[in-house]
Design a protein around this motif. Structure first.
Motif, PDB file in Angstrom:
ATOM      1  N   LEU A 470      25.063 -10.009 -22.064  1.00 31.35           N
ATOM      2  CA  LEU A 470      24.130 -10.587 -21.091  1.00 31.35           C
ATOM      3  C   LEU A 470      22.898 -11.163 -21.789  1.00 31.35           C
ATOM      4  O   LEU A 470      22.382 -12.219 -21.380  1.00 31.35           O
ATOM      5  N   GLU A 471      22.425 -10.491 -22.831  1.00 26.91           N
ATOM      6  CA  GLU A 471      21.264 -10.997 -23.566  1.00 26.91           C
ATOM      7  C   GLU A 471      21.557 -12.352 -24.210  1.00 26.91           C
ATOM      8  O   GLU A 471      20.728 -13.264 -24.215  1.00 26.91           O
ATOM      9  N   THR A 472      22.775 -12.490 -24.741  1.00 28.27           N
ATOM     10  CA  THR A 472      23.161 -13.756 -25.355  1.00 28.27           C
ATOM     11  C   THR A 472      23.421 -14.821 -24.305  1.00 28.27           C
ATOM     12  O   THR A 472      23.048 -15.992 -24.480  1.00 28.27           O
ATOM     13  N   ALA A 473      24.045 -14.421 -23.206  1.00 27.78           N
ATOM     14  CA  ALA A 473      24.301 -15.377 -22.123  1.00 27.78           C
ATOM     15  C   ALA A 473      22.993 -15.956 -21.600  1.00 27.78           C
ATOM     16  O   ALA A 473      22.921 -17.156 -21.277  1.00 27.78           O
ATOM     17  N   ALA A 474      21.958 -15.132 -21.515  1.00 25.05           N
ATOM     18  CA  ALA A 474      20.669 -15.611 -21.021  1.00 25.05           C
ATOM     19  C   ALA A 474      20.123 -16.725 -21.909  1.00 25.05           C
ATOM     20  O   ALA A 474      19.633 -17.756 -21.417  1.00 25.05           O
ATOM     21  N   LEU A 475      20.214 -16.549 -23.219  1.00 23.41           N
ATOM     22  CA  LEU A 475      19.708 -17.565 -24.138  1.00 23.41           C
ATOM     23  C   LEU A 475      20.549 -18.838 -24.082  1.00 23.41           C
ATOM     24  O   LEU A 475      20.024 -19.946 -23.998  1.00 23.41           O
ATOM     25  N   LEU A 476      21.867 -18.694 -24.109  1.00 22.82           N
ATOM     26  CA  LEU A 476      22.742 -19.864 -24.091  1.00 22.82           C
ATOM     27  C   LEU A 476      22.638 -20.629 -22.782  1.00 22.82           C
ATOM     28  O   LEU A 476      22.809 -21.853 -22.745  1.00 22.82           O
ATOM     29  N   HIS A 477      22.361 -19.913 -21.713  1.00 20.39           N
ATOM     30  CA  HIS A 477      22.205 -20.561 -20.409  1.00 20.39           C
ATOM     31  C   HIS A 477      20.881 -21.305 -20.303  1.00 20.39           C
ATOM     32  O   HIS A 477      20.812 -22.383 -19.698  1.00 20.39           O
ATOM     33  N   ALA A 478      19.830 -20.755 -20.906  1.00 20.02           N
ATOM     34  CA  ALA A 478      18.489 -21.254 -20.623  1.00 20.02           C
ATOM     35  C   ALA A 478      17.924 -22.191 -21.674  1.00 20.02           C
ATOM     36  O   ALA A 478      17.048 -23.009 -21.363  1.00 20.02           O
ATOM     37  N   GLN A 479      18.379 -22.085 -22.917  1.00 21.68           N
ATOM     38  CA  GLN A 479      17.719 -22.802 -24.007  1.00 21.68           C
ATOM     39  C   GLN A 479      18.694 -23.681 -24.789  1.00 21.68           C
ATOM     40  O   GLN A 479      19.909 -23.420 -24.802  1.00 21.68           O
ATOM     41  N   PRO A 480      18.170 -24.714 -25.457  1.00 18.39           N
ATOM     42  CA  PRO A 480      19.035 -25.517 -26.332  1.00 18.39           C
ATOM     43  C   PRO A 480      19.463 -24.707 -27.539  1.00 18.39           C
ATOM     44  O   PRO A 480      18.851 -23.686 -27.874  1.00 18.39           O
ATOM     45  N   LEU A 481      20.518 -25.153 -28.203  1.00 13.95           N
ATOM     46  CA  LEU A 481      20.981 -24.457 -29.396  1.00 13.95           C
ATOM     47  C   LEU A 481      20.047 -24.739 -30.570  1.00 13.95           C
ATOM     48  O   LEU A 481      19.521 -25.851 -30.704  1.00 13.95           O
ATOM     49  N   PRO A 482      19.845 -23.754 -31.446  1.00 10.63           N
ATOM     50  CA  PRO A 482      19.003 -23.987 -32.633  1.00 10.63           C
ATOM     51  C   PRO A 482      19.672 -24.976 -33.589  1.00 10.63           C
ATOM     52  O   PRO A 482      20.898 -25.061 -33.657  1.00 10.63           O
TER      53      PRO A 482
END
Length: 897
Positions: A470-482
């Motif tokens: 869930l922590e990773t899903a939140a980042l991938l859902h909300a932010q562009p990739l580095p």
């Protein structure tokens, strides 16, 4: 019919409209059915098939199809229930052995549903296994439908027109074009078959129960109050109404055939309920019942296959589709799923509930949810294909405890992960998984390593827990990739910044020093006393505006790929009224650099903060933030690199290798370890380099072979060959650096004494002239297929356990990853001034090993240890190969579980 078909000879597969057919060999007892198939064809279709409307041709074809099997001839049929759908056959042309004439006929009622193409795919698979490399077929030029079937197969096809007839030649070589065409047909059929489950227009709940604790009643309540837009019914033998829903005594009494039936009856009643649904024409079955024994499970599967129903379950939480045009919530989870963009498939109901709750709290929500339960039919592969074609889903979350066909799953996932992130939990990592094995390769090939190879090659983001998922899903859902691994760490307290920097480093990220120009720019924005190194300490005196300016500068810097800002509440901020998290959420919308926050005072492990740029993931601890960023970086790297290809290899003699394997298994039906001479012959079939060697059965022969290989003074190596011996070094079966007749004879006599009565011979090799000792090998996994391992070799290979693995067939990108993944990789490239090894030759060895494993399903284990690698090439110094009887299995043939 008195004949029977072995279960391994029949499979079920999907047509393009989602219906199910069974494919099996034609039997003599099918003669009357085949005749009825031809009799039911229109005169025009009969003419197009046989070039004449005379039905004698049809009878002759039926006689040939149903004749007893002979070598070089195969015939298949497809049937739906009792109805014969179509037939396909090939006959090897006399004098060729590798070319066959193919014929095909499909019932008029089943035209344009992909039955002919599906039959041909299965016929092609059989033909390849029989050594056929080319089909030929005659068709009338006006038979556009048949010509299109051949053209659309995806195989290389040529046509030659001769008056009103067309001669078609189809090359059967499997390549990416063909596999992609099969993928497309499979995806079309799969999605069509899932519509009754995930987009039903009508649902019947069978067994809703009268008591509040009834699972069926809970599902009915969720459907009734969850916004389902279709018609809803209940089936109960006694109650006239349940929860205000019209109720009928049995499935046959329903006023219409439901698309989806939910079975919530006791286990013993499931087979009969499934049979009744099938007879009524139901296309989708959701079985939430649990506790089925083997007989009940078999009866449920049989009913679903016979009547062409797709099945979710049994023993599952249910399914949901939050699309407002559907409003399907056929689960017994406590809370309804929130609408959103994440597709979720789980085997565990408890994991499903956790994911539904977590996605709702984050505001991501769910597009479709499927609890697979015991997974008798519908699998994660089916759901990936559904989400691939669903414009509502942009994030896929999987929790799978098993894989039905990992090679098909891998192909699908590689395609889907290019479109959306696919995340999973890598469960079972603590299982040591080390089998009692007779090779270093088998000992290293744990289930964890196999599973991780699948995830890595398919681009799947594998996390260690539901929380991390869930922590990773939140980042991938909300932010562009580095854009890379360089992280700028910002904090308003020096200690928390150091902890965050440590977390980033431990996750494989970098926290590099910032260039002086960037440092100066930051200091102009920050309060006195701030430190603009990395990590950046803004001090507790930083204001909201100053922090926002600092983050703006960092997010625009070319030297920064992502920003992690860790903020703790301070009395200074409380006194000034500054709300520091707002500095993060009010950044401009057009940021290309991802930003994550760490707020130790928040209760949730992760939440999404509404922001002008969309939303910002905020974590309770820096480790969670760092791991999420590391997963995002890995995904960005996977997307940016070439997908890879399987390069052509010269000097491959597959037929000769198959003959060696067949001869061995004919003499040893139970399988076993090849003798050194046969093992060397297999390597030669694939151009795998090996050290020169000789075979000696007495000490005189040992002396002669030593002189032939290394001259009169050596040095040479003697290796005792004792059938069944596992590790030669531990058994003192290797003698190194032998020089002259006396030493060689003494070593041979020692072997004879030590292994009295068991010594089968001695290998003589020249002493290798230095080089790095490596391990390369293959283990044939019953589910995943061949797994290729590579890493540090020699006698300490198991102690150091420095290995990487990838599933065959290997692409050039896979080989690059294999070589660069182990910790010993710098040694290959010339660590600290050492001479680098010939990496090109090493790549060729691994590609050829992969091809060997793919060509020979009988190959259970291959252990090359050591492989001596140097600047002038590589060579296998010792090889062990084990063969076992194995039936040919086409991993990419379309079939249901």
């Amino acid at each position: 019919m008195t004949e029977t078909v072995n279960a391994s000879q029949q499979v079920h597969a999907l047509l393009t409209d989602g219906s199910t057919v069974r494919i099996r060999p034609v039997l003599p007892g099918d003669h009357e059915r085949v005749l009825r198939l031809y009799d039911g064809m229109s005169t025009e279709n009969l003419r197009l098939r046989f070039f004449t409307a005379n039905r004698n041709s049809a009878r002759q074809s039926a006689d040939r199809l149903c004749a007893p099997a002979t070598p070089g001839r195969r015939a298949l049929l497809a049937e739906s229930g009792d109805e014969l759908v179509g037939v396909a056959e090939y006959d090897t042309l006399p004098g060729t052995g590798t070319e066959a004439e193919v014929g095909l006929a499909v019932s008029d009622r089943w035209h344009h549903r992909g039955a002919g193409t599906l039959l041909l795919e299965h016929l092609v698979s059989l033909a390849r296994a029989d050594g056929i490399i080319q089909f030929c077929a005659e068709a009338l030029a006006e038979n556009h439908a048949m010509l299109k079937v051949f053209a659309d197969l995806g195989l290389q096809t040529t046509r030659h027109f001769d008056g009103p007839e067309v001669h078609c030649t189809v090359r059967l070589a499997e390549d990416e074009t063909y596999l992609s065409a099969v993928d497309l047909r499979g995806r079309t059929a799969d999605v069509a078959s899932l519509r009754p489950l995930l987009r039903p227009r009508s649902v019947a709940v069978i067994g809703p129960g009268r008591h509040p604790g009834s699972v069926g009643r809970a599902v009915l309540r969720k459907l009734r109050h969850g916004g389902f837009t279709g018609r809803l019914f209940a089936v109960h033998p006694h109650a006239p109404v349940v929860l205000g829903t019209p109720t009928y005594p049995n499935v046959q009494a329903l006023p219409l055939t439901p698309d989806l039936a939910v079975l919530a009856v006791r286990a013993s009643a499931v087979p009969l309920a499934a049979e009744e649904c099938g007879k009524r024409g139901v296309r989708g079955l959701l079985v939430v019942s649990s506790g089925l024994d083997a007989r009940q499970a078999g009866a449920l599967r049989s009913a679903c296959r016979w009547y062409g129903m797709r099945l979710v379950g049994p023993n599952c939480l249910g399914i949901a589709n939050t699309d407002r045009s559907v409003g399907l919530d056929a689960t017994f989870a406590a809370d309804p799923p929130e609408p959103g963009s994440a597709g979720v498939a789980v085997q565990s109901g408890g994991v499903g509930i956790a994911l539904l709750g977590g996605l709702s709290r984050l505001g991501i929500g769910v597009s479709t949810f499927v609890s697979l339960g015991d997974k008798y039919d519908v699998s994660g592969n089916d759901l990936l294909q559904w989400w691939e074609c669903d414009d509502r889903t942009d994030l896929a979350l999987l929790h799978l405890e098993s894989f039905g066909n990992p090679r098909t799953f891998s192909r699908t996932a590689r395609r889907v992960t290019r479109r959306m992130p696919v995340l999973t939990v890598d469960a079972g990592r603590t299982d040591a998984g080390r089998r009692a094995a007779a090779s270093h390769t088998a000992a290293a090939a744990t289930p964890t390593m196999t599973r991780q190879a699948l995830f890595t090659q398919a681009g799947i983001t594998a996390t260690r827990s539901i929380a991390e998922l869930l922590e990773t899903a939140a980042l991938l859902h909300a932010q562009p990739l580095p854009g890379g691994r360089r992280i700028a760490v910002v904090s308003n307290a020096g200690g928390t910044g150091v902890l965050a920097a440590d977390a980033c480093a431990e996750a494989g990220l970098t926290v590099p020093p910032l260039p002086s120009a960037l440092t100066a720019a930051l200091l102009t924005e920050l309060p006195h006393g701030a430190v603009a190194d990395n990590p950046i300490d803004t001090t507790a005196a930083v204001s909201e505006d100053q922090l926002r300016a600092c983050l703006s500068v960092l997010s625009a810097a070319e030297e920064v790929d992502a920003v992690l800002v860790s903020l703790v509440p301070t009395a200074v901020a409380a006194a000034t009224g500054d709300r520091l998290p707002r500095a993060v959420t009010c950044l401009p919308r057009d940021l290309a650099c991802p930003i994550v926050a760490v707020l130790p005072d928040q209760e949730a492990s992760v939440r999404l903060l509404p922001a002008e740029s969309g939303s910002i993931p905020a974590y309770a601890d820096p480790q969670a933030a760092a791991h999420a960023l590391a997963h995002a970086v890995s995904r960005a790297e996977w997307l940016s690199r070439d997908a890879g290809r399987i390069p052509p290899l010269e000097g491959i003699h597959s037929a000769r290798a198959a003959g060696i394997a067949a001869a061995y298994l004919s003499a040893h039906p139970e399988g076993g370890w090849l003798e050194p001479r046969d093992g060397a012959a297999l390597l030669d079939c694939y151009g795998i380099p090996r050290l020169p060697w000789g075979w000696a059965e007495n000490e005189d022969e040992a002396v002669r072979e030593a002189e032939r290989l290394s001259g009169p003074d050596g040095p040479v190596v003697l290796k005792a060959y004792v059938p069944g011996m596992i590790h030669k070094t531990e058994q003192h079966a290797v003698r190194l650096d032998l020089r002259g007749d006396a030493q060689i004879r003494a070593a041979h006599r020692d072997f004879v004494t030590r292994f009295h009565g068991r010594l089968a011979g001695v290998l003589v090799q020249p002493l290798a002239e230095g080089g790095l000792e490596l391990l390369a090998g293959v283990v044939q996994d019953d589910v995943f297929g061949p797994l290729v391992l590579f890493g540090l070799g020699g006698t300490a290979t198991e102690v150091l356990a420095d290995h990487a693995a990838r599933l065959a067939p290997l692409t050039d990108q896979d080989v690059h990853d294999l070589i660069s993944a182990p910790r010993c990789a710098p040694l290959l490239l010339g660590h600290r001034g050492a001479t680098p090894v010939d990496v090109g030759c090493l790549e060729q060895l691994l590609l050829r090993l992969s091809r060997l494993a793919g060509d020979l399903p009988e190959l259970a284990e291959a252990d090359f240890n050591p492989v001596i690698a140097g600047p002038d090439g590589v060579a296998v110094a010792d090889v062990r190969i084990r063969l076992t009887p194995s039936r040919t299995y086409d991993a990419y043939l379309r079939r249901l579980r």
